[in-house]
Design an enzyme around this catalytic site. Structure first.
Site, PDB file in Angstrom:
ATOM      1  N   GLY A  13      14.524  30.778  26.217  1.00 45.69           N
ATOM      2  CA  GLY A  13      14.014  29.929  25.156  1.00 45.69           C
ATOM      3  C   GLY A  13      13.773  28.515  25.652  1.00 45.69           C
ATOM      4  N   VAL A  15      15.333  25.592  24.882  1.00 45.08           N
ATOM      5  CA  VAL A  15      16.552  24.890  25.292  1.00 45.08           C
ATOM      6  C   VAL A  15      17.196  25.581  26.482  1.00 45.08           C
ATOM      7  CG1 VAL A  15      18.876  24.222  24.587  1.00 45.08           C
ATOM      8  CG2 VAL A  15      16.963  23.875  23.033  1.00 45.08           C
ATOM      9  N   CYS A 130      20.828  17.522  17.760  1.00 46.60           N
ATOM     10  CA  CYS A 130      20.031  16.667  18.642  1.00 46.60           C
ATOM     11  C   CYS A 130      19.907  15.240  18.131  1.00 46.60           C
ATOM     12  CB  CYS A 130      18.642  17.285  18.856  1.00 46.60           C
ATOM     13  SG  CYS A 130      17.805  17.769  17.331  1.00 46.60           S
ATOM     14  N   GLY A 161      11.883  20.190  17.950  1.00 42.71           N
ATOM     15  CA  GLY A 161      13.131  20.503  17.292  1.00 42.71           C
ATOM     16  C   GLY A 161      13.124  21.876  16.650  1.00 42.71           C
ATOM     17  N   ARG A 230      10.130  15.218   9.815  1.00 45.88           N
ATOM     18  CA  ARG A 230       9.369  15.815  10.919  1.00 45.88           C
ATOM     19  C   ARG A 230       8.051  15.064  11.064  1.00 45.88           C
ATOM     20  NH1 ARG A 230      11.959  18.837  14.236  1.00 45.88           N
ATOM     21  NH2 ARG A 230      12.507  20.475  12.734  1.00 45.88           N
ATOM     22  N   HIS A 237      12.791  12.555  19.696  1.00 46.16           N
ATOM     23  CA  HIS A 237      13.175  12.107  18.360  1.00 46.16           C
ATOM     24  C   HIS A 237      13.328  10.591  18.345  1.00 46.16           C
ATOM     25  CE1 HIS A 237      13.515  16.168  17.260  1.00 46.16           C
ATOM     26  NE2 HIS A 237      14.831  16.295  17.117  1.00 46.16           N
ATOM     27  N   ASN A 310      14.654  15.033  22.778  1.00 51.23           N
ATOM     28  CA  ASN A 310      15.554  15.868  21.982  1.00 51.23           C
ATOM     29  C   ASN A 310      15.871  17.208  22.628  1.00 51.23           C
ATOM     30  OD1 ASN A 310      12.644  16.237  21.163  1.00 51.23           O
ATOM     31  ND2 ASN A 310      13.513  18.018  20.123  1.00 51.23           N
TER      32      ASN A 310
END
Length: 330
Positions: A13, A15, A130, A161, A230, A237, A310
């Site tokens: 993924g 992250v 985050c 995010g 958002r 971020h 982030n």
């Protein structure tokens, strides 16, 4: 120093892949690296420092091989299933989901802030949200110096995010197509909702910042509120942070403290139009702060602008830093 067997659960993924990249960049004493993910990507091969590693399917017996540390980059439901199994078998879990963040006895750690809490673990350490992580790097040294009574967060959070699907939704709506991830088109728009709405009209993202901040700072009586939004930015971020201190302060002292804080870079020169933006900080591991100014509407109050990547500092890098601190044993 001994070599550690390290795993990544959810390695393919956004992250998890960034965790792998951060491990490539940093010098952890890794003797074996294991990568785990869903069956659909099992068998994929990944290069790690000259070695070819095959992604394995996640199963309940993957921790039988004596893994020392496993970085979890999976949904909370998966963490809830696998983390207790891993911990029972002697593996330290560093979990990026929200599953254990507010669990009593589970440390919630930003290494620059409360790294000593790492050594209070009982097999699981939680990686904070985050947007919380980057704020803590700024708030901690100021809280030590002046005591924070109350903090107000207003966030401007990148589509990353929401993972690769969030980035895809930005590009989808830039082309005029209907959104599939966010409730409205995010292109050319801002959406004041991140995660689901809960009690009293706050979103789950807002509750995370409200609940996590006092736990990390060991300040149970600190007042915290948040509005999380958002924005059509891919990575990074941004946060407007309003702080009310217990004690009076001078701006020169605020700047000196922040300039000497661990993991923090001050970019604050309005005469040169210098302040951090998400495009500038993407791909970095530090937290950036600017627009440092007194709030004249309330006694002992301050305004700040805080920006960080982030996916890296807000997730992957912070988790790897926890592992580093654990290995160093300091």
């Amino acid at each position: 120093m001994k070599g550690y067997k390290v795993g990544i659960l959810g390695a393919c993924g956004m992250v998890g892949g960034t965790m792998l990249q951060v491990l490539r960049e940093r010098d952890l004493p890794i003797s074996e690296l294991y990568l785990f993910d869903v069956a659909q990507v099992a068998g994929k091969t990944v290069d790690f420092k000259g070695k070819t590693i095959t992604v394995e399917e996640s199963t309940t017996d993957i921790f039988d091989r004596g893994i020392d540390i496993c970085l979890f980059a999976v949904d909370g439901s998966i963490s809830e299933k696998y983390a207790p199994i891993a911990a029972e078998k002697g593996c330290l879990v560093i979990d990026n989901s929200s599953a254990f963040r507010m669990t009593e006895g589970v440390p919630l750690v930003v290494p620059e802030v409360n790294g000593e809490d790492i050594f209070k673990h009982k097999g699981i350490i939680a990686n904070p949200n985050c947007s919380t992580i980057q704020a803590m790097v700024v708030l901690y040294p100021l809280h030590k110096a002046f005591g924070i009574k109350r903090v107000v967060f207003s966030t401007y959070q990148a589509v990353a995010g929401a993972g690769v699907a969030g980035i895809a939704d930005l590009h989808r709506t830039l082309k005029g197509e209907a959104p599939q991830v966010f409730p409205y088109p995010i292109a050319g728009n801002v959406i004041p909702r991140i995660d689901v709405f809960g009690e009293h009209g706050y979103t789950e993202e807002e509750y995370k910042m409200i609940k996590e901040t006092p736990k990390i700072l060991h300040a149970p009586n600190m007042g915290v509120t948040a509005t999380t939004v958002r924005v059509p930015v891919e990575i990074g971020h941004s946060e407007s942070v309003n702080i009310t201190f217990e004690k009076p302060y001078e701006l020169e002292e605020i700047r000196r403290i922040l300039e000497n804080a661990q993991g923090l870079i001050v970019q604050d020169d309005t005469t040169a139009d210098l302040y951090p933006t998400p495009k500038q900080v993407a791909g970095t591991d530090q937290v950036y702060v600017g627009r440092i100014r007194r709030d004249f509407s309330a006694e002992n109050s301050l305004n700040l602008w805080v920006v960080a990547d982030n996916v890296r500092k807000g997730a992957a890098t912070n988790a790897v830093q926890i592992a580093e601190r654990f290995i160093k044993g300091e």
